[in-house]
Design a protein around this motif. Structure first.
Motif, PDB file in Angstrom:
ATOM      1  N   PHE A 195       3.720  -7.234   8.440  1.00 21.89           N
ATOM      2  CA  PHE A 195       3.768  -6.205   7.401  1.00 21.89           C
ATOM      3  C   PHE A 195       2.372  -5.931   6.859  1.00 21.89           C
ATOM      4  CE2 PHE A 195       3.956  -4.944   2.931  1.00 21.89           C
ATOM      5  CZ  PHE A 195       4.735  -3.794   3.016  1.00 21.89           C
ATOM      6  N   ARG A 196       1.608  -6.979   6.592  1.00 22.09           N
ATOM      7  CA  ARG A 196       0.276  -6.786   6.021  1.00 22.09           C
ATOM      8  C   ARG A 196      -0.657  -6.087   7.005  1.00 22.09           C
ATOM      9  NH1 ARG A 196      -2.410 -11.523   4.842  1.00 22.09           N
ATOM     10  NH2 ARG A 196      -0.798 -12.943   5.592  1.00 22.09           N
ATOM     11  N   MET A 197      -0.561  -6.431   8.293  1.00 17.33           N
ATOM     12  CA  MET A 197      -1.430  -5.796   9.277  1.00 17.33           C
ATOM     13  C   MET A 197      -1.126  -4.301   9.409  1.00 17.33           C
ATOM     14  SD  MET A 197      -1.956  -8.600  12.378  1.00 17.33           S
ATOM     15  CE  MET A 197      -0.270  -9.216  12.491  1.00 17.33           C
ATOM     16  N   ILE A 198       0.145  -3.958   9.562  1.00 24.58           N
ATOM     17  CA  ILE A 198       0.485  -2.559   9.808  1.00 24.58           C
ATOM     18  C   ILE A 198       0.356  -1.727   8.529  1.00 24.58           C
ATOM     19  CG2 ILE A 198       2.275  -0.976  10.628  1.00 24.58           C
ATOM     20  CD1 ILE A 198       3.339  -3.234  12.387  1.00 24.58           C
ATOM     21  N   SER A 199       0.719  -2.293   7.386  1.00 22.79           N
ATOM     22  CA  SER A 199       0.555  -1.529   6.153  1.00 22.79           C
ATOM     23  C   SER A 199      -0.920  -1.273   5.861  1.00 22.79           C
ATOM     24  CB  SER A 199       1.226  -2.243   4.971  1.00 22.79           C
ATOM     25  OG  SER A 199       0.635  -3.501   4.717  1.00 22.79           O
ATOM     26  N   ASN A 200      -1.782  -2.265   6.128  1.00 24.28           N
ATOM     27  CA  ASN A 200      -3.224  -2.053   5.960  1.00 24.28           C
ATOM     28  C   ASN A 200      -3.723  -0.958   6.894  1.00 24.28           C
ATOM     29  OD1 ASN A 200      -6.243  -3.911   6.718  1.00 24.28           O
ATOM     30  ND2 ASN A 200      -5.932  -2.410   5.128  1.00 24.28           N
ATOM     31  N   GLU A 201      -3.228  -0.966   8.117  1.00 24.67           N
ATOM     32  CA  GLU A 201      -3.572   0.082   9.074  1.00 24.67           C
ATOM     33  C   GLU A 201      -3.211   1.460   8.518  1.00 24.67           C
ATOM     34  OE1 GLU A 201      -2.408   0.666  13.703  1.00 24.67           O
ATOM     35  OE2 GLU A 201      -0.724   0.746  12.294  1.00 24.67           O
ATOM     36  N   GLN A 202      -2.074   1.518   7.834  1.00 19.91           N
ATOM     37  CA  GLN A 202      -1.569   2.789   7.311  1.00 19.91           C
ATOM     38  C   GLN A 202      -2.115   3.130   5.923  1.00 19.91           C
ATOM     39  OE1 GLN A 202       0.256   4.891   9.260  1.00 19.91           O
ATOM     40  NE2 GLN A 202      -0.202   3.348  10.822  1.00 19.91           N
ATOM     41  N   LYS A 218       5.208   2.394  -1.773  1.00 23.13           N
ATOM     42  CA  LYS A 218       4.727   3.703  -1.350  1.00 23.13           C
ATOM     43  C   LYS A 218       5.247   4.036   0.061  1.00 23.13           C
ATOM     44  CE  LYS A 218       2.247   5.305  -4.776  1.00 23.13           C
ATOM     45  NZ  LYS A 218       2.604   6.587  -5.413  1.00 23.13           N
ATOM     46  N   PRO A 219       5.301   5.324   0.422  1.00 21.93           N
ATOM     47  CA  PRO A 219       5.885   5.723   1.716  1.00 21.93           C
ATOM     48  C   PRO A 219       5.298   5.006   2.927  1.00 21.93           C
ATOM     49  CG  PRO A 219       5.612   7.649   0.330  1.00 21.93           C
ATOM     50  CD  PRO A 219       4.973   6.514  -0.414  1.00 21.93           C
ATOM     51  N   ALA A 223       7.517   2.849   5.524  1.00 22.87           N
ATOM     52  CA  ALA A 223       7.541   3.131   6.966  1.00 22.87           C
ATOM     53  C   ALA A 223       7.154   1.897   7.766  1.00 22.87           C
ATOM     54  CB  ALA A 223       6.592   4.295   7.280  1.00 22.87           C
ATOM     55  N   THR A 224       6.242   1.109   7.224  1.00 23.48           N
ATOM     56  CA  THR A 224       5.819  -0.126   7.897  1.00 23.48           C
ATOM     57  C   THR A 224       6.968  -1.110   7.986  1.00 23.48           C
ATOM     58  OG1 THR A 224       3.510   0.071   7.225  1.00 23.48           O
ATOM     59  CG2 THR A 224       4.305  -2.128   7.729  1.00 23.48           C
ATOM     60  N   LEU A 225       7.650  -1.349   6.868  1.00 23.90           N
ATOM     61  CA  LEU A 225       8.755  -2.308   6.876  1.00 23.90           C
ATOM     62  C   LEU A 225       9.878  -1.842   7.799  1.00 23.90           C
ATOM     63  CD1 LEU A 225      10.022  -4.902   5.878  1.00 23.90           C
ATOM     64  CD2 LEU A 225      10.812  -3.685   3.835  1.00 23.90           C
ATOM     65  N   ILE A 372     -11.765   0.062   9.020  1.00 24.81           N
ATOM     66  CA  ILE A 372     -10.742  -0.668   8.274  1.00 24.81           C
ATOM     67  C   ILE A 372     -10.722  -0.230   6.815  1.00 24.81           C
ATOM     68  CG2 ILE A 372     -10.006  -2.961   7.495  1.00 24.81           C
ATOM     69  CD1 ILE A 372     -11.239  -4.067  10.089  1.00 24.81           C
ATOM     70  N   VAL A 373      -9.535   0.052   6.309  1.00 26.53           N
ATOM     71  CA  VAL A 373      -9.357   0.480   4.922  1.00 26.53           C
ATOM     72  C   VAL A 373      -9.334  -0.763   4.019  1.00 26.53           C
ATOM     73  CG1 VAL A 373      -7.799   1.637   3.300  1.00 26.53           C
ATOM     74  CG2 VAL A 373      -8.045   2.499   5.637  1.00 26.53           C
TER      75      VAL A 373
END
Length: 424
Positions: A195-202, A218-219, A223-225, A372-373
């Motif tokens: 979750f942390r990897m993909i949400s950070n990506e997004q 947030k959306p 979407a990540t979860l 990276i954000v």
């Protein structure tokens, strides 16, 4: 601070010329495991330049370093060594609870020019206002580590995997072609890693970039979860803890693992007999043209405010973390991925790596650093992460009607625990 006592002009002069204080002294560093070993690998090069600064690295284990730092800072810094290793994930806990426990590196020579050598996402959690509590060390630019032979047998080209839907489809083909092999693994009970990897990506995280609001619902996070659950339900991701993943790698039971770039050393040292069979590719995204960069893990080095050798400690940190020589020594020896942007240009980074089938894995992994954000941890990171993990488990078990409801509940729990408002 000693420099404040002698005056700004004298301080600048000493820093520019190399003060007597910076050229001698005995230093102790707290660290753990591979990180401790990596620091030791810098000492030969450092002592060629500074033979009178003696550095002792103590490997205490990750949890013990954290616990001992909390206890020492609560006691006014009593018992701290000169330098401590701080995980970025937990860093803001210390800066917020104990703002006087660590030195402001700007008083010791951490200039704006040096700061600019590191990506913003690494500095976000280490600086509060005009105070820089720590200097970035290793980072965790995310990559997918994969078994070339398993992918090839299934006719899957990793370059074709651009979205997480592509990843799911590829996983089905790979498992079908390689009986008993799973596409990837995740610690669903003990960690929030995927979750942390993909949400950070997004571009989403538990908290806003200024650390003042809760943004987990947030959306992009929703979407990540949803996607993580979809991968779990499809069998693309199966549950495994850290040690089980390493065992699966060695036994040939996993086709892929996704982690920060530091996982390179884990694969290489944990499965030495599989040289040439592993490769690396960029993490997929939610859409074909979406972002494909994230960070997981990474640490920094901080200097205790009550150290008697702060200038010598700064001299060491500046060498180990602020020079290509120091950073690349740790990359070569133990796969510690440098945060220093200039290290991307080091010749070693662009060398083909035999273990990885001749792929220039470090050039590929490090190329994502500037993309990276930043993700804010805040002093409440541990509380928020515990709430998320419990929510994830309940959601996977059917305890919520959908991902939005799950993360709305998590946001409310984090609001109660932290007192921060949920972002509009």
């Amino acid at each position: 601070m000693r420099f404040k006592l002698i005056g700004a002009t004298a301080a600048v002069a000493l820093l520019a010329s190399g003060s007597a204080f910076a050229q001698s002294g005995n230093l102790t560093i707290w660290s753990w495991n591979v990180a401790a070993s990596a620091l030791k690998s810098t000492l030969e090069g450092f002592n060629k330049l500074h033979p009178d600064i003696k550095v002792t690295v103590e490997d205490l284990g990750n949890q013990q370093v954290f616990d001992k730092m909390l206890a020492a800072c609560a006691a006014g810094g009593e018992g701290l060594p000169d330098i401590v290793t701080v995980e970025n994930f937990e860093a803001e806990i210390f800066w917020n609870r104990f703002p006087d426990c660590f030195a402001n590196l700007k008083d010791l020579g951490y200039t704006a020019e040096i700061q600019a050598k590191f990506p913003e996402f690494k500095r976000t959690e280490l600086e509060v206002g005009d105070v820089a509590y720590a200097m970035p060390w290793d980072s965790g630019p995310v990559a997918v580590f994969y078994r070339r032979d398993f992918y090839e047998k299934a006719g899957v080209d990793p370059a074709s995997i651009k979205t997480w839907d592509d990843f799911i489809a590829a996983g089905k083909k790979i498992s079908a072609a390689n009986p008993g092999v799973v596409m990837a693994q995740a610690d669903f009970n003990g960690d929030s890693e995927w979750f942390r990897m993909i949400s950070n990506e997004q571009g989403c995280g538990y908290f806003s970039s200024d650390g003042q609001n809760i943004t987990i619902n947030k959306p992009a996070c929703v979407a990540t979860l949803e996607k993580v659950k979809e991968m779990k339900d499809a069998g693309t991701l199966t549950a495994a803890i850290w040690d089980e993943k390493i065992q699966a790698n060695t036994a040939g039971k996993a086709a892929s693992q996704m982690y920060g770039g530091w996982y390179e050393g884990t694969v290489r040292s944990g499965s030495p007999d599989l040289s040439g069979k592993w490769g690396v590719y960029m993490m997929p995204s939610l859409t074909a043209d979406g972002p494909r960069a994230a960070n997981l893990g990474g640490s920094s080095l901080a200097i205790a405010a009550n150290s008697a050798n702060k200038e010598a400690a700064w001299t060491y940190i500046d060498y180990a973390l602020g020079t290509n020589e120091g950073q690349v020594a740790m990359l070569k020896s133990f796969g510690l991925v440098p945060s220093l942007l200039s290290a991307v240009q080091d010749p070693f980074v662009n060398e083909a790596q035999p273990y990885w089938g001749g792929q220039k894995v470090w050039a590929d992994i490090l190329s994502t650093l500037p993309k990276i954000v930043p993700s804010r941890g805040t002093q409440f990171q541990t509380d928020a992460d515990a709430i998320y993990k419990a929510t994830q488990t309940k959601y996977f078990a059917g305890g919520y009607p959908d991902a939005k409801a799950a993360l709305d509940d998590a946001a409310k729990q984090i609001e109660t625990a932290t007192g921060l408002p949920i972002a509009e």
